[in-house]
Design a protein around this motif. Structure first.
Motif, PDB file in Angstrom:
ATOM      1  N   ARG A 180       0.895  -1.192   0.136  1.00 10.52           N
ATOM      2  CA  ARG A 180       0.074  -0.102  -0.068  1.00 10.52           C
ATOM      3  C   ARG A 180       1.008   1.196   0.077  1.00 10.52           C
ATOM      4  O   ARG A 180       2.068   1.390   0.329  1.00 10.52           O
ATOM      5  N   ASP A 181       0.114   2.280  -0.487  1.00  6.61           N
ATOM      6  CA  ASP A 181       0.662   3.725  -0.302  1.00  6.61           C
ATOM      7  C   ASP A 181       2.127   4.120  -0.860  1.00  6.61           C
ATOM      8  O   ASP A 181       2.866   4.577  -0.457  1.00  6.61           O
ATOM      9  N   SER A 182       1.944   3.270  -2.292  1.00  5.15           N
ATOM     10  CA  SER A 182       3.191   3.558  -2.921  1.00  5.15           C
ATOM     11  C   SER A 182       2.858   3.307  -4.609  1.00  5.15           C
ATOM     12  O   SER A 182       2.111   2.563  -4.884  1.00  5.15           O
ATOM     13  N   LYS A 183       3.337   4.182  -5.357  1.00  6.90           N
ATOM     14  CA  LYS A 183       3.038   4.319  -6.771  1.00  6.90           C
ATOM     15  C   LYS A 183       4.030   3.424  -7.254  1.00  6.90           C
ATOM     16  O   LYS A 183       4.032   2.815  -8.605  1.00  6.90           O
ATOM     17  N   ASN A 184       4.831   2.943  -6.589  1.00  8.99           N
ATOM     18  CA  ASN A 184       6.117   2.081  -7.235  1.00  8.99           C
ATOM     19  C   ASN A 184       5.806   0.465  -7.121  1.00  8.99           C
ATOM     20  O   ASN A 184       6.602  -0.322  -6.517  1.00  8.99           O
ATOM     21  N   VAL A 185       4.399  -0.054  -7.060  1.00  6.67           N
ATOM     22  CA  VAL A 185       3.917  -1.232  -7.181  1.00  6.67           C
ATOM     23  C   VAL A 185       3.422  -1.606  -8.770  1.00  6.67           C
ATOM     24  O   VAL A 185       2.492  -0.765  -9.114  1.00  6.67           O
ATOM     25  N   ASP A 186       4.271  -2.582  -9.374  1.00 13.80           N
ATOM     26  CA  ASP A 186       3.847  -2.428 -10.838  1.00 13.80           C
ATOM     27  C   ASP A 186       2.789  -3.639 -11.092  1.00 13.80           C
ATOM     28  O   ASP A 186       2.249  -3.537 -12.163  1.00 13.80           O
ATOM     29  N   PHE A 187       2.699  -4.558 -10.330  1.00 15.96           N
ATOM     30  CA  PHE A 187       1.736  -5.656 -10.614  1.00 15.96           C
ATOM     31  C   PHE A 187       1.465  -6.631  -9.259  1.00 15.96           C
ATOM     32  O   PHE A 187       2.186  -6.414  -8.427  1.00 15.96           O
ATOM     33  N   TYR A 188       0.158  -7.127  -9.251  1.00 16.03           N
ATOM     34  CA  TYR A 188      -0.322  -7.765  -8.283  1.00 16.03           C
ATOM     35  C   TYR A 188      -0.648  -8.952  -8.388  1.00 16.03           C
ATOM     36  O   TYR A 188      -1.651  -9.052  -9.284  1.00 16.03           O
ATOM     37  N   VAL A 189      -0.118 -10.137  -7.883  1.00 23.60           N
ATOM     38  CA  VAL A 189      -0.763 -11.495  -8.191  1.00 23.60           C
ATOM     39  C   VAL A 189      -1.153 -12.030  -6.932  1.00 23.60           C
ATOM     40  O   VAL A 189      -0.751 -12.042  -5.808  1.00 23.60           O
ATOM     41  N   SER A 190      -2.443 -12.719  -6.814  1.00 22.49           N
ATOM     42  CA  SER A 190      -3.174 -12.944  -5.667  1.00 22.49           C
ATOM     43  C   SER A 190      -4.415 -13.838  -6.118  1.00 22.49           C
ATOM     44  O   SER A 190      -4.702 -14.164  -6.993  1.00 22.49           O
ATOM     45  N   PHE A 191      -5.163 -13.993  -4.878  1.00 24.22           N
ATOM     46  CA  PHE A 191      -6.676 -14.711  -5.335  1.00 24.22           C
ATOM     47  C   PHE A 191      -7.616 -13.785  -4.943  1.00 24.22           C
ATOM     48  O   PHE A 191      -7.354 -12.378  -4.606  1.00 24.22           O
ATOM     49  N   ASP A 192      -8.864 -13.852  -5.477  1.00 20.53           N
ATOM     50  CA  ASP A 192      -9.850 -13.005  -5.097  1.00 20.53           C
ATOM     51  C   ASP A 192     -10.306 -13.080  -3.507  1.00 20.53           C
ATOM     52  O   ASP A 192     -11.167 -13.868  -3.284  1.00 20.53           O
ATOM     53  N   ASN A 193      -9.657 -12.043  -2.964  1.00 19.56           N
ATOM     54  CA  ASN A 193      -9.668 -12.032  -1.459  1.00 19.56           C
ATOM     55  C   ASN A 193     -10.986 -11.792  -0.970  1.00 19.56           C
ATOM     56  O   ASN A 193     -11.278 -11.989   0.160  1.00 19.56           O
ATOM     57  N   TYR A 194     -11.958 -10.981  -1.677  1.00 26.10           N
ATOM     58  CA  TYR A 194     -13.328 -10.786  -1.198  1.00 26.10           C
ATOM     59  C   TYR A 194     -13.898 -11.849  -0.958  1.00 26.10           C
ATOM     60  O   TYR A 194     -14.671 -12.521  -0.388  1.00 26.10           O
ATOM     61  N   LYS A 195     -13.671 -12.646  -2.371  1.00 24.84           N
ATOM     62  CA  LYS A 195     -14.491 -14.046  -2.365  1.00 24.84           C
ATOM     63  C   LYS A 195     -14.134 -14.745  -1.429  1.00 24.84           C
ATOM     64  O   LYS A 195     -14.893 -16.017  -0.910  1.00 24.84           O
ATOM     65  N   VAL A 196     -12.729 -14.780  -1.080  1.00 16.92           N
ATOM     66  CA  VAL A 196     -12.239 -15.775   0.192  1.00 16.92           C
ATOM     67  C   VAL A 196     -13.399 -15.543   1.210  1.00 16.92           C
ATOM     68  O   VAL A 196     -13.639 -16.462   1.963  1.00 16.92           O
ATOM     69  N   GLY A 197     -13.372 -14.307   1.706  1.00 14.29           N
ATOM     70  CA  GLY A 197     -14.163 -13.783   2.911  1.00 14.29           C
ATOM     71  C   GLY A 197     -15.648 -14.465   2.510  1.00 14.29           C
ATOM     72  O   GLY A 197     -16.343 -15.208   3.521  1.00 14.29           O
ATOM     73  N   VAL A 198     -16.055 -14.160   1.470  1.00 13.39           N
ATOM     74  CA  VAL A 198     -17.595 -14.662   1.146  1.00 13.39           C
ATOM     75  C   VAL A 198     -17.678 -16.166   1.432  1.00 13.39           C
ATOM     76  O   VAL A 198     -18.338 -16.894   1.864  1.00 13.39           O
ATOM     77  N   ALA A 199     -16.583 -17.016   0.854  1.00 13.29           N
ATOM     78  CA  ALA A 199     -16.678 -18.311   1.130  1.00 13.29           C
ATOM     79  C   ALA A 199     -16.386 -18.851   2.502  1.00 13.29           C
ATOM     80  O   ALA A 199     -17.070 -19.623   2.696  1.00 13.29           O
ATOM     81  N   GLN A 200     -15.759 -18.119   3.170  1.00 12.73           N
ATOM     82  CA  GLN A 200     -15.525 -18.522   4.598  1.00 12.73           C
ATOM     83  C   GLN A 200     -16.816 -18.353   5.292  1.00 12.73           C
ATOM     84  O   GLN A 200     -17.298 -19.181   6.100  1.00 12.73           O
ATOM     85  N   ALA A 201     -17.637 -17.288   5.146  1.00 12.70           N
ATOM     86  CA  ALA A 201     -18.935 -16.934   5.720  1.00 12.70           C
ATOM     87  C   ALA A 201     -19.879 -18.067   5.238  1.00 12.70           C
ATOM     88  O   ALA A 201     -20.463 -18.579   5.998  1.00 12.70           O
ATOM     89  N   ASN A 202     -19.769 -18.559   4.061  1.00 14.44           N
ATOM     90  CA  ASN A 202     -20.641 -19.471   3.607  1.00 14.44           C
ATOM     91  C   ASN A 202     -20.318 -20.859   4.099  1.00 14.44           C
ATOM     92  O   ASN A 202     -21.277 -21.729   4.417  1.00 14.44           O
ATOM     93  N   ALA A 203     -19.066 -21.178   4.322  1.00 14.04           N
ATOM     94  CA  ALA A 203     -18.581 -22.298   4.828  1.00 14.04           C
ATOM     95  C   ALA A 203     -19.287 -22.356   6.407  1.00 14.04           C
ATOM     96  O   ALA A 203     -19.595 -23.365   7.015  1.00 14.04           O
ATOM     97  N   LEU A 204     -19.197 -21.004   7.113  1.00 14.30           N
ATOM     98  CA  LEU A 204     -19.647 -21.416   8.601  1.00 14.30           C
ATOM     99  C   LEU A 204     -21.057 -21.428   8.598  1.00 14.30           C
ATOM    100  O   LEU A 204     -21.647 -22.323   9.194  1.00 14.30           O
ATOM    101  N   LEU A 205     -22.013 -20.833   7.460  1.00 16.30           N
ATOM    102  CA  LEU A 205     -23.323 -20.923   7.617  1.00 16.30           C
ATOM    103  C   LEU A 205     -23.556 -22.638   7.325  1.00 16.30           C
ATOM    104  O   LEU A 205     -24.708 -23.021   7.606  1.00 16.30           O
TER     105      LEU A 205
END
Length: 389
Positions: A142-167
């Motif tokens: 965060r807080d830097s212009k000097n980040v050229d690319f980001y590789v990750s998973f869909d982290n919002y959907k991770v939270g959705v999946a965790q909540a659904n798993a609790l349900l």
């Protein structure tokens, strides 16, 4: 945007990489042939052995980060690159020093999984000054212009999946997403990750947006009243911290004979600490353990799921993530722009960082074989033992 290699700079290793004749594109069958460098095959006039990629990982206290570092290193070395892999021991000054050293020693690309997403600004500026591309790995810097690319998973959907798993664990939903037979109300408690990890906020946001209707209707009740991320966060994702907080919750909020009936946990290490606190308080003796969610499919937790102790985990195949880091690295080395599949979501406070996001899978006992064993992520023997070979 941080300087892109090759723009206005003298002839260098990166410039020469664009001049040869060996195609280096790497595709992902699991992603339908698409990837961060899809369609960007390039060539090299200089051997990969003359190029160094610095890989900065946050810690070796988590199976997940050990696996990530190993996978990235192996995949890069298999293509002939030199790799400087460093683990920072969850210590911010150590990571800063290690990244400084990588820059000084002439890294051609940096892949960084930051401990604190705001703590590397001077290092990133130094990298930009030397036209070294920076790839944020799974944790957004965060807080830097000097980040050229980001590789990750869909982290919002991770939270959705965790909540659904609790349900699902509570019986309010079935694994296929249809309505379950349970009606509640259920007493639940919430945990989040470290506030200095940008992903923790996405996980919690996705989970809370999913749980909100159930909380509003009182189908789910948080007896402690702790529902804000600042109240439920776990510094550095420490298992011992989560165990202590769960113990305190049981002492203060469940001392009237009531029971906690489910726990939202964002990470397997925290889940194991939570489960230990519950077991020490008598939960699971003569009755089922309350559903406890998780993330990362760590082998100790997969065994707990297989044994019916932990209810679920979110599987993020770090082998695919490592491949995407390699693809993005090669695109930069070939003087090209890695292909993003998300150019809107990940605003780091200064810029929207182009990103490549991978899908996730919820693992229950019923699909351990299919998702983890058949895919070769863990063996049946490792799952049975709860220990990696």
């Amino acid at each position: 945007m941080a300087p892109v290699p090759g723009r206005g700079e003298p002839v260098s290793k990166r410039f020469l990489v664009a001049l040869g004749g060996v195609a280096l594109a790497l595709s992902l069958a699991a992603c339908g042939g698409e990837g961060a460098g899809s369609g960007d095959s390039g060539s090299s006039g200089e051997k990969p052995a003359d190029l160094t990629i610095g890989v900065s990982m946050p810690t070796q206290t988590s199976e997940r980060w050990i696996a990530d570092g190993k996978s990235v290193k192996e995949k890069l070395e298999a293509k002939g690159y030199k790799v400087d892999l460093q683990y920072a021991g969850d210590d911010i000054p150590t990571q800063s020093q290690q990244v400084d050293q990588m820059i000084t020693q002439g890294a051609d690309v940096l892949i960084i999984a930051a401990i604190d997403g705001t703590a590397l600004s001077s290092q990133l500026q130094a990298a930009a000054d030397k036209k070294i591309p920076v790839i944020a790995y799974d944790r957004l810097i965060r807080d830097s212009k000097n980040v050229d690319f980001y590789v990750s998973f869909d982290n919002y959907k991770v939270g959705v999946a965790q909540a659904n798993a609790l349900l699902v664990g509570l019986g309010l939903l079935k694994e296929d997403g249809s309505k379950g037979t349970a009606t509640g109300p259920f007493n639940v408690e919430l945990f989040a990750g470290s506030l200095d990890d940008n992903n923790a906020h996405f996980f919690f946001s996705g989970a809370m947006d999913t749980l909100k209707p159930y909380l509003d209707s009182k189908t789910l009740v948080v007896k402690s009243g702790q529902t804000k991320i600042e109240q439920v966060a776990t510094l550095r994702w420490q298992q011992e911290t989560a165990q202590k907080r769960m113990e305190d919750l049981l002492t203060k909020s469940y001392n009237d004979g009531t029971k906690v009936q489910g726990v939202l946990s964002p990470y397997d290490g925290l889940s194991r600490g939570i489960i230990t606190a519950l077991q020490n308080a008598g939960y699971g003796k003569g009755s089922a353990m309350p559903p406890v969610t998780g993330q990362d499919a760590e082998i100790a937790s997969v065994k707990l799921i297989n044994d019916g102790v932990q209810s679920s985990t979110i599987f993020k195949d770090t082998r695919l993530l490592a491949e995407q880091a390699v693809i993005a690295s090669e695109a930069f080395l070939q003087d090209k722009t890695p292909t993003a599949n998300d150019s809107k979501t990940y605003d780091n406070g200064v810029k929207v960082v182009p990103s490549y996001l991978l899908p996730v899978v919820t693992v229950y006992k019923a699909n351990i074989q299919k998702e983890l064993i058949d895919s070769g992520y863990w063996t049946a023997e490792e799952v049975a033992a709860g220990q990696a070979k």
